[in-house]
Design a protein around this motif. Sequence first.
Motif, PDB file in Angstrom:
ATOM      1  N   SER A   1      28.194  61.322  49.392  1.00 25.42           N
ATOM      2  CA  SER A   1      28.574  60.338  50.399  1.00 25.42           C
ATOM      3  C   SER A   1      29.623  60.944  51.322  1.00 25.42           C
ATOM      4  CB  SER A   1      29.146  59.085  49.726  1.00 25.42           C
ATOM      5  OG  SER A   1      28.199  58.492  48.868  1.00 25.42           O
ATOM      6  N   PRO A   2      29.619  60.570  52.598  1.00 24.68           N
ATOM      7  CA  PRO A   2      30.661  61.059  53.510  1.00 24.68           C
ATOM      8  C   PRO A   2      32.043  60.710  52.981  1.00 24.68           C
ATOM      9  CG  PRO A   2      28.883  59.999  54.725  1.00 24.68           C
ATOM     10  CD  PRO A   2      28.632  59.717  53.284  1.00 24.68           C
ATOM     11  N   LEU A   3      32.980  61.652  53.107  1.00 22.98           N
ATOM     12  CA  LEU A   3      34.324  61.481  52.571  1.00 22.98           C
ATOM     13  C   LEU A   3      35.341  61.480  53.707  1.00 22.98           C
ATOM     14  CD1 LEU A   3      36.312  61.415  50.155  1.00 22.98           C
ATOM     15  CD2 LEU A   3      36.213  63.925  50.139  1.00 22.98           C
TER      16      LEU A   3
ATOM     17  N   ARG B   1      33.360  52.392  50.192  1.00 21.22           N
ATOM     18  CA  ARG B   1      34.175  52.351  48.973  1.00 21.22           C
ATOM     19  C   ARG B   1      35.577  52.815  49.343  1.00 21.22           C
ATOM     20  NH1 ARG B   1      29.797  55.616  45.606  1.00 21.22           N
ATOM     21  NH2 ARG B   1      29.450  56.311  47.734  1.00 21.22           N
ATOM     22  N   LEU B   2      36.549  51.943  49.132  1.00 21.93           N
ATOM     23  CA  LEU B   2      37.925  52.207  49.536  1.00 21.93           C
ATOM     24  C   LEU B   2      38.802  52.523  48.334  1.00 21.93           C
ATOM     25  CD1 LEU B   2      38.411  49.199  52.014  1.00 21.93           C
ATOM     26  CD2 LEU B   2      37.560  51.492  52.547  1.00 21.93           C
ATOM     27  N   VAL B   3      39.519  53.633  48.414  1.00 20.39           N
ATOM     28  CA  VAL B   3      40.520  53.984  47.413  1.00 20.39           C
ATOM     29  C   VAL B   3      41.883  53.871  48.086  1.00 20.39           C
ATOM     30  CG1 VAL B   3      41.440  55.766  45.892  1.00 20.39           C
ATOM     31  CG2 VAL B   3      38.960  55.537  46.199  1.00 20.39           C
TER      32      VAL B   3
ATOM     33  N   ALA C   1      35.165  60.628  40.962  1.00 20.00           N
ATOM     34  CA  ALA C   1      33.938  60.549  40.172  1.00 20.00           C
ATOM     35  C   ALA C   1      33.630  59.110  39.775  1.00 20.00           C
ATOM     36  CB  ALA C   1      34.060  61.430  38.931  1.00 20.00           C
ATOM     37  N   VAL C   2      34.656  58.372  39.363  1.00 26.22           N
ATOM     38  CA  VAL C   2      34.450  56.991  38.904  1.00 26.22           C
ATOM     39  C   VAL C   2      33.970  56.094  40.041  1.00 26.22           C
ATOM     40  CG1 VAL C   2      35.652  54.929  38.066  1.00 26.22           C
ATOM     41  CG2 VAL C   2      36.026  57.127  36.949  1.00 26.22           C
ATOM     42  N   VAL C   3      34.651  56.133  41.168  1.00 27.23           N
ATOM     43  CA  VAL C   3      34.269  55.241  42.265  1.00 27.23           C
ATOM     44  C   VAL C   3      32.957  55.691  42.910  1.00 27.23           C
ATOM     45  CG1 VAL C   3      36.660  54.571  42.692  1.00 27.23           C
ATOM     46  CG2 VAL C   3      35.678  56.439  43.995  1.00 27.23           C
ATOM     47  N   SER C   4      32.676  56.991  42.894  1.00 30.26           N
ATOM     48  CA  SER C   4      31.405  57.476  43.443  1.00 30.26           C
ATOM     49  C   SER C   4      30.233  56.985  42.606  1.00 30.26           C
ATOM     50  CB  SER C   4      31.398  59.007  43.508  1.00 30.26           C
ATOM     51  OG  SER C   4      32.344  59.486  44.447  1.00 30.26           O
ATOM     52  N   ALA C   5      30.495  56.751  41.315  1.00 29.03           N
ATOM     53  CA  ALA C   5      29.451  56.255  40.414  1.00 29.03           C
ATOM     54  C   ALA C   5      29.288  54.743  40.502  1.00 29.03           C
ATOM     55  CB  ALA C   5      29.766  56.659  38.977  1.00 29.03           C
ATOM     56  N   GLY C   6      30.071  54.095  41.386  1.00 29.82           N
ATOM     57  CA  GLY C   6      29.951  52.659  41.567  1.00 29.82           C
ATOM     58  C   GLY C   6      30.871  51.834  40.697  1.00 29.82           C
ATOM     59  N   ASN C   7      31.834  52.488  40.043  1.00 28.12           N
ATOM     60  CA  ASN C   7      32.762  51.772  39.179  1.00 28.12           C
ATOM     61  C   ASN C   7      34.126  51.616  39.844  1.00 28.12           C
ATOM     62  OD1 ASN C   7      30.876  51.608  36.970  1.00 28.12           O
ATOM     63  ND2 ASN C   7      31.259  53.779  36.608  1.00 28.12           N
ATOM     64  N   VAL C   8      35.024  50.920  39.168  1.00 33.48           N
ATOM     65  CA  VAL C   8      36.372  50.687  39.674  1.00 33.48           C
ATOM     66  C   VAL C   8      37.353  51.548  38.900  1.00 33.48           C
ATOM     67  CG1 VAL C   8      38.217  48.968  39.908  1.00 33.48           C
ATOM     68  CG2 VAL C   8      35.843  48.332  40.389  1.00 33.48           C
ATOM     69  N   TRP C   9      38.286  52.168  39.624  1.00 35.85           N
ATOM     70  CA  TRP C   9      39.297  52.987  38.958  1.00 35.85           C
ATOM     71  C   TRP C   9      40.614  52.229  38.858  1.00 35.85           C
ATOM     72  CZ3 TRP C   9      40.056  57.506  36.363  1.00 35.85           C
ATOM     73  CH2 TRP C   9      41.398  57.887  36.179  1.00 35.85           C
ATOM     74  N   VAL C  10      41.121  52.124  37.632  1.00 34.07           N
ATOM     75  CA  VAL C  10      42.463  51.597  37.385  1.00 34.07           C
ATOM     76  C   VAL C  10      43.119  52.557  36.397  1.00 34.07           C
ATOM     77  CG1 VAL C  10      43.836  49.633  36.635  1.00 34.07           C
ATOM     78  CG2 VAL C  10      41.586  49.253  37.627  1.00 34.07           C
ATOM     79  N   GLY C  11      44.238  53.136  36.760  1.00 35.72           N
ATOM     80  CA  GLY C  11      44.916  54.078  35.886  1.00 35.72           C
ATOM     81  C   GLY C  11      45.401  53.435  34.600  1.00 35.72           C
TER      82      GLY C  11
ATOM     83  N   THR D   1      29.715  55.649  58.146  1.00 34.96           N
ATOM     84  CA  THR D   1      28.439  55.040  57.789  1.00 34.96           C
ATOM     85  C   THR D   1      28.566  54.293  56.464  1.00 34.96           C
ATOM     86  OG1 THR D   1      27.753  57.084  56.668  1.00 34.96           O
ATOM     87  CG2 THR D   1      27.112  56.798  58.974  1.00 34.96           C
ATOM     88  N   ALA D   2      27.642  53.393  56.208  1.00 31.75           N
ATOM     89  CA  ALA D   2      27.644  52.623  54.964  1.00 31.75           C
ATOM     90  C   ALA D   2      27.591  53.576  53.771  1.00 31.75           C
ATOM     91  CB  ALA D   2      26.459  51.672  54.939  1.00 31.75           C
ATOM     92  N   GLY D   3      28.373  53.266  52.747  1.00 37.90           N
ATOM     93  CA  GLY D   3      28.402  54.089  51.555  1.00 37.90           C
ATOM     94  C   GLY D   3      29.449  55.182  51.574  1.00 37.90           C
ATOM     95  N   SER D   4      30.159  55.323  52.687  1.00 41.27           N
ATOM     96  CA  SER D   4      31.194  56.352  52.773  1.00 41.27           C
ATOM     97  C   SER D   4      32.323  56.057  51.797  1.00 41.27           C
ATOM     98  CB  SER D   4      31.757  56.418  54.195  1.00 41.27           C
ATOM     99  OG  SER D   4      30.776  56.842  55.120  1.00 41.27           O
TER     100      SER D   4
END
Length: 207
Positions: A4-6, A73-75, A112-122, A43-46
């Motif tokens: 996905s575009p970064l 996807r926003l970090v 890696a986590v957010v790219s896989a469609g999951n949510v990252w919380v430390g 674009t969508a999915g970035s």
Amino acid sequence: MSLSPLYLVSHDPGLLRHWQQSLAPQPAILLPSFEALSQAAPTAGSLIWLDGVLPDLPGWADVRWRSWSQRCRLVFTHSRPDEAQAKQAFEAGCVGYCHAYSDSQTLQQVQAVVSAGNVWVGRELMQQMLGSARRAAPPVPAEDWAQGLTEREREIALLAANAASNRDIAARCDITERTVKAHLAAIFGKLNVSDRLQLALRVHGIS
């Protein structure tokens, strides 16, 4: 599989350089402001990394957050992360929240986590949020949360619910990270949860 575009968005050249080096070799588009991000029209999915101290960052009530989070996807990152801000970020639709200057390994894990469609919380933030949730509402009975899970799935669910990374779980269970991902996917499906945070709330009897 194409990546996905970064987009890396910060007005701090040092932070941009740290992100870029940590997330290499994936090419990234570097932007100095939220306005520049809007003009770039990802674009969508970035995947977008945002510096939480951007001068022109919109307030959390701004409708643009919902619009962005529905397409990308926003970090959200900050040099002084805290629980209240994390909750606002997740409510606005962000899928990741971490210290802006996290080490390279952590940044790669977030990616890696957010790219896989999951949510990252430390780990630390997860424990804070779970503690607050326990204090804010009466816990629901939790003894039957693991119904339908195998013994190995229960073990992995407990580890994940206590903020263990896939690498940690793999080492503890003597399996590969790929197998951990497969188990987590099965666990999410059986418990009808979509990410690690929801899993943690279920395991700890909060939802």
